[in-house]
Scaffold this motif. Structure first.
Motif, PDB file in Angstrom:
ATOM      1  N   UNK A  20      52.675 -70.631 -43.919  1.00 16.90           N
ATOM      2  CA  UNK A  20      52.333 -69.597 -44.909  1.00 16.90           C
ATOM      3  C   UNK A  20      50.823 -69.434 -44.984  1.00 16.90           C
ATOM      4  N   UNK A  21      50.120 -70.550 -45.014  1.00 19.79           N
ATOM      5  CA  UNK A  21      48.663 -70.479 -45.136  1.00 19.79           C
ATOM      6  C   UNK A  21      48.031 -69.803 -43.923  1.00 19.79           C
ATOM      7  N   UNK A  34      49.175 -60.514 -54.046  1.00 22.75           N
ATOM      8  CA  UNK A  34      49.391 -61.847 -54.634  1.00 22.75           C
ATOM      9  C   UNK A  34      49.035 -62.972 -53.680  1.00 22.75           C
ATOM     10  N   UNK A  35      48.183 -62.692 -52.716  1.00 20.68           N
ATOM     11  CA  UNK A  35      47.922 -63.739 -51.703  1.00 20.68           C
ATOM     12  C   UNK A  35      47.366 -65.013 -52.324  1.00 20.68           C
ATOM     13  N   UNK A  38      50.227 -67.108 -53.507  1.00 16.91           N
ATOM     14  CA  UNK A  38      50.899 -67.785 -52.386  1.00 16.91           C
ATOM     15  C   UNK A  38      50.055 -68.959 -51.905  1.00 16.91           C
ATOM     16  N   UNK A  39      48.756 -68.771 -51.896  1.00 16.36           N
ATOM     17  CA  UNK A  39      47.854 -69.855 -51.492  1.00 16.36           C
ATOM     18  C   UNK A  39      48.028 -71.052 -52.424  1.00 16.36           C
TER      19      UNK A  39
END
Lengths: 343, 331
Positions: A20-21, A34-35, A38-39
């Motif tokens: 994901x990262x 919304x990154x 998520x981070x």
């Protein structure tokens, strides 16, 4: 029976979070704003797995987050943006129309910085607190940003986290905040997103954590407290649910479980094989999903890990539920507070 | 979130950079720094649309074509609240027909994004601007017909009912939902909302609502929603939980019939607890009964919360000792 038990697979989850990262496919473009959130899920998840060392881009993440910081005392839009969607070469490092912080992404960015052991020295603490205060409505609730967003209990929680992390509660009127929470307690003693709405574990967690962070839990009357515990305990049936008569869902192992932890009532539920309810949603390639046979995502993965932490699953660090980060990260934050206070 | 986000590129879509009517605008690329985190592998279309969206934001253009651009941007990422915010600014600047916008957002809510915060917020602002809530009940009913527990829809519905005083017919609507699904907790909550917003719990309404709850409990005795509602209604009974004859008789009859719904047993425990903490020695609701009920719950009928019920039994016992010592002290 033990033969049939699903085993926790931390290595797969580590790989999933690192993926994901590294980036997302085009199909997840709706996550674009919304990154930062998520981070936070991915970094905090790695932290719970004790795998932060396997993430090579810690410093780059810190720099990227700071590049999303906005400070603007005249427009009162200070905070962290959720992504670089509106950032251009021309407005880099400058204020511009709609380059605004958002309350949820400000909380997520600050939490991620704390988890990555940053010293928060580059955070414009005073500006962020000042802007935050302007987001509180007369009824005590918070808006997400200066304009164009809804307002509900989620943002009350984000506001409390921001104040707590920055060690400055002048960002909110605590009495009004508590008043909003008390008015959002339903007839069934669960807590809703706002007055008269249906009680929900997500908003209940947000309210309870806010009361804990602001040291106002004593404002719940004994019947309210007992009723609230009962309501939360009843959310446990073949896994955790978020509302009465709704199916269980991985994320409520954190929202319901975290609220029970804060109220010191988690120990009242059955412990044996409890983790199986979460592990049935474990994907073989890593990550957790909402339900069995649905696709995993960052939020359910992180909240599943946090939920497993409450069950003392081997290989997961303990969580400080109030801020939704590891106890270790919270300790680091407290050491920063001591430094700021000069003691 | 984004069921409608563009998984497949739209083959009929003409990129903005190839459109003659946009030739005068220079696209503005996103600056994501040297080492972006959680970078999204945007499609060419996504990049193109947002390059032009950034350009329009930068110049502050509010025009018909900019309005159409926000529509494309919102379709690609309906969760981008800035796109919606800027769209509203354009609508205002061009003095557009807001009823058309209402139809547009209605389709998005109903068909694509029933659980997206931004689209519901857009709808709310439009209703505020128009001061017209005529279509809102129908809209929320359409959404609730697909998912009767959609929180956004209920939130919107409560807001319009409160703001525009549209309580009429709501109890009938709730009745229809509860007869479809007696376990629909959202509908039960709405019932409480309506009573509070209209008559309040007068003695007459209190009675009516107790009857309503009891008749539904009879149908499904393990329905937490109906039990919670009953207890919520009893918060308005001046005599408390354990002295409403209709309720206690109902519960005793149910218990004596052999029913062991954990919600029934829990209510009986709380009735005992109430009497004990008031220092009464009630023949029905006393410490011994509480202990027996807690045993039943922890050993048989609610074993996942066994430790809680043991704790409850201890708590009630402590209360009774406290009451005893108080009585002794007074003597």
């Amino acid at each position: 029976m033990d033969f049939y038990k699903i085993k926790f697979n931390p290595t797969a989850h580590k790989k999933y979070l690192l993926r994901i990262l590294r980036g997302l496919p085009p199909s997840l473009s709706s996550m674009d704003t919304h990154r930062v959130i998520l981070t936070y899920f991915a970094v905090s998840g790695l932290d719970l797995l004790n795998e932060l060392d396997s993430f090579p881009n810690k410093q780059a993440t810190i720099e990227w987050l700071y590049s999303l910081q906005v400070f603007d005392d005249s427009e009162l839009v200070s905070g962290f943006q959720g992504s670089s969607t509106l950032n251009t070469e021309l407005n880099q490092g400058q204020n511009a129309l709609y380059k605004w912080g958002h309350i949820a992404t400000t909380y997520s960015a600050l939490a991620t910085l704390v988890i990555l052991k940053d010293d928060l020295e580059r955070v414009h603490r005073k500006s962020i607190i000042k802007s935050l205060r302007s987001l509180q409505l007369p009824n005590g609730c918070f808006m997400g940003a200066k304009d164009g967003t809804e307002h509900d209990m989620r943002f009350v929680f984000c506001a409390a986290c921001i104040c707590y992390i920055l060690d400055d509660f002048s960002g909110m009127d605590i009495d009004r905040t508590v008043d909003f929470i008390l008015k959002s307690i339903s007839y069934d003693f669960g807590i809703a997103q706002g007055p008269q709405l249906e009680s929900h574990s997500g908003s209940t967690f947000c309210a309870v954590a806010t009361l804990a962070l602001t040291k106002q839990l004593h404002r719940l009357s004994p019947p309210q407290l007992e009723g609230l515990k009962r309501w939360l305990l009843n959310r446990f049936e073949n896994g955790f649910t978020g509302r009465p008569n709704k199916p269980s869902d991985t994320c409520y192992s954190f929202w319901t479980g975290g609220a029970l932890k804060i109220l010191n009532a988690y120990q009242f539920i059955e412990e044996k094989d409890n983790d199986q309810f979460i592990l049935v949603t474990q994907d073989r390639n890593g990550g957790f999903s909402k339900w069995v046979n649905t696709a995993p995502d960052a939020m359910h993965t992180y909240l599943g890990l946090a939920g497993l932490s409450f069950m003392n699953e081997t290989g997961i660090s303990s969580v400080f539920p109030d801020l939704n980060m590891s106890t270790r990260a919270h300790e680091h934050l407290l050491s920063l507070h001591r430094k700021w206070r000069g003691c | 979130m984004g069921e409608s986000s563009s998984d497949e590129s739209d083959t009929t879509f003409q990129l903005y950079k190839d459109r003659r009517e946009w030739k005068d605008v220079t696209p503005v690329p996103q600056d994501d720094g040297d080492q972006p985190i959680v970078a999204i592998d945007y499609t060419e279309q996504f990049k193109d649309v947002f390059d032009y969206f950034r350009a329009v934001l930068q110049s502050g253009e509010k025009s018909e074509r900019a309005l159409n651009l926000t529509k494309d941007a919102a379709a690609l990422n309906p969760a981008n609240y800035t796109v919606w915010q800027y769209r509203r600014e354009i609508l205002k600047a061009l003095n557009k027909d807001l009823n058309e916008e209402m139809d547009f957002i209605e389709k998005i809510i109903v068909y694509n994004q029933p659980k997206n915060y931004q689209v519901w917020h857009h709808r709310k602002v439009l209703v505020e601007w128009l001061q017209d809530a005529a279509k809102e009940k129908y809209l929320t009913e359409t959404v609730l017909a697909k998912d009767a527990k959609n929180y956004h829809a209920w939130q919107h519905r409560q807001w319009i009912i409160k703001t525009f005083n549209l309580y009429d017919g709501e109890l009938e609507y709730i009745d229809s939902l509860i007869s479809d699904d007696i376990r629909n907790n959202s509908a039960w909550n709405q019932r409480y909302f309506v009573v509070m917003g209209t008559t309040g719990f007068t003695e007459e309404v209190l009675n009516r609502e107790i009857d309503y709850a009891l008749s539904n409990i009879k149908v499904v005795t393990e329905n937490e929603s109906a039990w919670n509602y009953l207890r919520g209604v009893l918060l308005h009974d001046k005599c408390g939980l354990s002295r409403n004859k209709k309720v206690t008789e109902f519960c005793e009859e149910l218990y004596n019939s052999g029913n062991r719904s954990p919600f029934l047993l829990a209510l009986l425990v709380d009735m005992c607890s109430e009497q004990v903490s008031q220092g009464n020695e009630d023949p029905l609701y006393n410490l011994e009964r509480a202990k027996n009920l807690c045993n039943e719950l922890s050993e048989k009928y609610d074993t996942v919360r066994a430790k809680y019920w043991q704790f409850m039994a201890e708590t009630i016992e402590k209360k009774s000792k406290k009451e005893e010592s108080q009585v002794e002290a007074e003597n």
